[in-house]
Design an enzyme around this catalytic site. Structure first.
Site, PDB file in Angstrom:
ATOM      1  N   HIS A   1       0.834  -1.216   0.000  1.00 47.94           N
ATOM      2  CA  HIS A   1       0.000   0.000   0.000  1.00 47.94           C
ATOM      3  C   HIS A   1       0.868   1.266   0.000  1.00 47.94           C
ATOM      4  O   HIS A   1       0.482   2.307   0.522  1.00 47.94           O
ATOM      5  CB  HIS A   1      -0.991  -0.003   1.178  1.00 47.94           C
ATOM      6  CG  HIS A   1      -2.045  -1.061   1.013  1.00 47.94           C
ATOM      7  ND1 HIS A   1      -3.194  -0.861   0.279  1.00 47.94           N
ATOM      8  CD2 HIS A   1      -2.097  -2.348   1.447  1.00 47.94           C
ATOM      9  CE1 HIS A   1      -3.927  -1.971   0.294  1.00 47.94           C
ATOM     10  NE2 HIS A   1      -3.273  -2.899   0.990  1.00 47.94           N
TER      11      HIS A   1
ATOM     12  N   ALA B   1      -6.009 -13.889  -5.591  1.00 44.76           N
ATOM     13  CA  ALA B   1      -5.190 -14.337  -4.468  1.00 44.76           C
ATOM     14  C   ALA B   1      -4.121 -13.308  -4.108  1.00 44.76           C
ATOM     15  O   ALA B   1      -3.265 -13.564  -3.281  1.00 44.76           O
ATOM     16  CB  ALA B   1      -4.550 -15.675  -4.790  1.00 44.76           C
ATOM     17  N   GLY B   2      -4.157 -12.142  -4.751  1.00 44.27           N
ATOM     18  CA  GLY B   2      -3.170 -11.108  -4.429  1.00 44.27           C
ATOM     19  C   GLY B   2      -1.836 -11.340  -5.107  1.00 44.27           C
ATOM     20  O   GLY B   2      -0.803 -10.856  -4.642  1.00 44.27           O
TER      21      GLY B   2
ATOM     22  N   ASP C   1       2.562   1.976  -3.119  1.00 50.78           N
ATOM     23  CA  ASP C   1       2.741   2.405  -4.527  1.00 50.78           C
ATOM     24  C   ASP C   1       1.862   3.604  -4.878  1.00 50.78           C
ATOM     25  O   ASP C   1       2.333   4.560  -5.488  1.00 50.78           O
ATOM     26  CB  ASP C   1       2.558   1.239  -5.518  1.00 50.78           C
ATOM     27  CG  ASP C   1       1.203   0.562  -5.483  1.00 50.78           C
ATOM     28  OD1 ASP C   1       0.404   0.828  -4.554  1.00 50.78           O
ATOM     29  OD2 ASP C   1       0.930  -0.248  -6.401  1.00 50.78           O
TER      30      ASP C   1
ATOM     31  N   ASP D   1       1.976  -3.672  -9.453  1.00 46.40           N
ATOM     32  CA  ASP D   1       1.753  -4.982 -10.068  1.00 46.40           C
ATOM     33  C   ASP D   1       2.154  -4.950 -11.533  1.00 46.40           C
ATOM     34  O   ASP D   1       2.863  -5.829 -12.034  1.00 46.40           O
ATOM     35  CB  ASP D   1       0.270  -5.376  -9.978  1.00 46.40           C
ATOM     36  CG  ASP D   1      -0.207  -5.492  -8.550  1.00 46.40           C
ATOM     37  OD1 ASP D   1       0.623  -5.369  -7.633  1.00 46.40           O
ATOM     38  OD2 ASP D   1      -1.416  -5.709  -8.352  1.00 46.40           O
TER      39      ASP D   1
ATOM     40  N   SER E   1      -2.948 -11.408 -10.688  1.00 51.55           N
ATOM     41  CA  SER E   1      -3.478 -12.127 -11.852  1.00 51.55           C
ATOM     42  C   SER E   1      -4.094 -11.157 -12.854  1.00 51.55           C
ATOM     43  O   SER E   1      -4.029 -11.395 -14.061  1.00 51.55           O
ATOM     44  CB  SER E   1      -4.489 -13.195 -11.431  1.00 51.55           C
ATOM     45  OG  SER E   1      -5.518 -12.617 -10.670  1.00 51.55           O
ATOM     46  N   SER E   2      -4.659 -10.045 -12.384  1.00 53.38           N
ATOM     47  CA  SER E   2      -5.271  -9.134 -13.360  1.00 53.38           C
ATOM     48  C   SER E   2      -4.199  -8.380 -14.147  1.00 53.38           C
ATOM     49  O   SER E   2      -4.332  -8.224 -15.365  1.00 53.38           O
ATOM     50  CB  SER E   2      -6.282  -8.196 -12.698  1.00 53.38           C
ATOM     51  OG  SER E   2      -5.686  -7.478 -11.669  1.00 53.38           O
TER      52      SER E   2
HETATM   53  C1  GLA Z   1      -2.804  -4.400  -5.090  1.00 55.69           C
HETATM   54  C2  GLA Z   1      -2.669  -3.209  -6.044  1.00 55.69           C
HETATM   55  C3  GLA Z   1      -1.262  -2.614  -5.983  1.00 55.69           C
HETATM   56  C4  GLA Z   1      -0.821  -2.348  -4.536  1.00 55.69           C
HETATM   57  C5  GLA Z   1      -1.100  -3.554  -3.640  1.00 55.69           C
HETATM   58  C6  GLA Z   1      -0.846  -3.254  -2.200  1.00 55.69           C
HETATM   59  O1  GLA Z   1      -2.000  -5.451  -5.525  1.00 55.69           O
HETATM   60  O2  GLA Z   1      -2.947  -3.602  -7.370  1.00 55.69           O
HETATM   61  O3  GLA Z   1      -1.214  -1.451  -6.762  1.00 55.69           O
HETATM   62  O4  GLA Z   1      -1.419  -1.185  -4.046  1.00 55.69           O
HETATM   63  O5  GLA Z   1      -2.436  -4.008  -3.778  1.00 55.69           O
HETATM   64  O6  GLA Z   1       0.502  -3.039  -1.961  1.00 55.69           O
END
Ligand code: GLA
Length: 382
Positions: free
Chosen positions: A37, A124-125, A39, A170, A128-129
């Site tokens: 959090h 899943a963080g 970026d 990402d 993937s998108s």
């Molecule tokens: C998601 C968002 C990123 C970043 C993270 C948290 O993956 O796509 O831009 O903010 O959460 O670090």
């Protein structure tokens, strides 16, 4: 775990027996080692592209249509490049949005029919998108824009087409990835450098809590708004230039919840730099403390952890051989990232899953991942 190009080629060949030339492109997911959090606050992050990926086999067409079939469930979706509709809440939105903003940036976008496969768990963080958007960009354009610009185009898909105000980490990890390193990214200057990882001794284990993360549920945008409110109250463009002393001046005069969010961001930026230095020095004790501090801050100050993610981290750090563990990505469910002594990795993975199931009643999954190269072409289309 990459997708075998042969398998994709065969799947497409079965559907397109007359295809003259089949192109294959791929894009990696990412695991963020630290810098969460940060970026969208013009801060620092240390992600690593990974060998879980999205891949597309395709044939070019000249009818301005894009048609993709999913390998996992056979679902086929398409749209006309000349008439891209607003998002519908389906996976094809990522494809259509990418086509829209690539064209808006002046890239030559062509029609195609293809099959798309992924080894990345959804929601899943693990980005993937972003992997989907950027794999699609490589399929739609023979020569996509350079990495940073391509990442910004993919970010527009999230921000402007889908309404998620995510940062650029990402997409940058996907377009800049290196098979031998993590990436230390400055999200203000957009400068970056590779950070070598002690992979001869440590493996990266990603543990999926099996509780999907849905960013569209607005809590992510809410966190961003809270951070922006604090920056505005300090007269700053972003929290990048905020300090503990500046935040202290607002205490008692400003929303305490928003101040806690900002406190996380300010300290997390420092942790990123310290962690990069510790990884390069092979100082895993310090890396472990920084991961622990990051997780605690995301749990207590930024409030994006979950009982499942906390359990995964608590279990991991209690096991011999685990050097560092924390939640990765946006939080609200999803995965943890663990740096584990190579010789112990199988036992550790099994032990975490066993204990996780016993404590939460949920089944998780473990992925051992390796750093991977940036998105690109495996086999050129026509
Ligand atoms: C998601 C968002 C990123 C970043 C993270 C948290 O993956 O796509 O831009 O903010 O959460 O670090």
């Amino acid at each position: 775990m990459t997708l075998a190009p042969d398998r994709l080629r065969q799947e497409l060949r079965a559907r397109e027996p007359d295809a003259a030339q089949i192109g294959i492109v791929r894009a990696p997911g990412r695991v963020n080692l630290i810098g969460e959090h940060t970026d969208y606050n013009q801060g620092l992050a240390l992600p690593c592209a990974i060998d879980l990926e999205v891949a597309i086999a395709f044939v070019r067409t000249d009818d301005r249509r894009v048609e993709l079939t999913r390998l996992d469930n056979g679902e086929r979706c398409g749209f006309n490049l000349a008439k891209i509709e607003p998002a519908r809440g389906e996976w094809i939105d990522y494809v259509a949005g990418t086509a829209r903003y690539l064209a808006a940036a002046g890239a030559a976008v062509e029609g195609l029919r293809g099959v798309i496969g992924t080894t990345l768990p959804d929601s899943a963080g693990l980005a993937s998108s972003a992997a989907l958007e950027i794999a699609v960009a490589w399929a739609l354009c023979a020569a996509p824009p350079p990495p940073v610009q391509l990442a910004e185009i993919a970010q527009r898909v999230e921000n402007d087409y889908l309404g998620l105000r995510s940062g650029l980490m990402d997409q940058l990890a996907v377009t800049l990835g290196r098979r031998d390193a993590a990436l230390l990214i400055d999200c203000r200057s957009l400068e970056w450098r590779p950070v070598a990882l002690p992979l001869d001794r440590y493996a990266i284990l990603v543990c999926d809590s099996g509780t999907p993360r849905r960013l569209g549920d607005s809590r992510y945008n809410q966190r961003r708004a809270e951070c922006e409110a604090v920056a505005a109250a300090l007269g700053l463009d972003s929290l990048r230039d905020a300090t503990p002393a500046l935040l202290a001046e607002l205490r008692g005069r400003f929303d305490p919840v928003a101040l806690r969010r900002a406190e996380h961001v300010v300290a997390e930026n420092h942790r990123v730099l310290d962690c990069a230095a510790a990884l390069e020095a092979g100082d895993m004790k310090t890396v472990g403390s920084l991961f622990a501090a990051s997780h605690a801050s995301l749990r207590d100050l930024f409030e994006v952890s979950s009982p499942e993610l906390d359990a995964l981290v608590e279990i991991a750090v209690s096991l011999p051989g685990v050097a560092a563990a924390r939640l990765t990505g946006a939080g609200f469910g999803g995965c943890t990232v663990n740096l584990v002594e190579r010789s112990a990795r199988s036992e550790v993975g099994e032990a975490i899953m066993r204990e996780y199931q016993a404590r939460t009643g949920r089944s998780g999954r473990v992925f051992e991942v390796e750093p991977a190269d940036a998105a690109g072409v495996l086999e050129p289309g026509s």
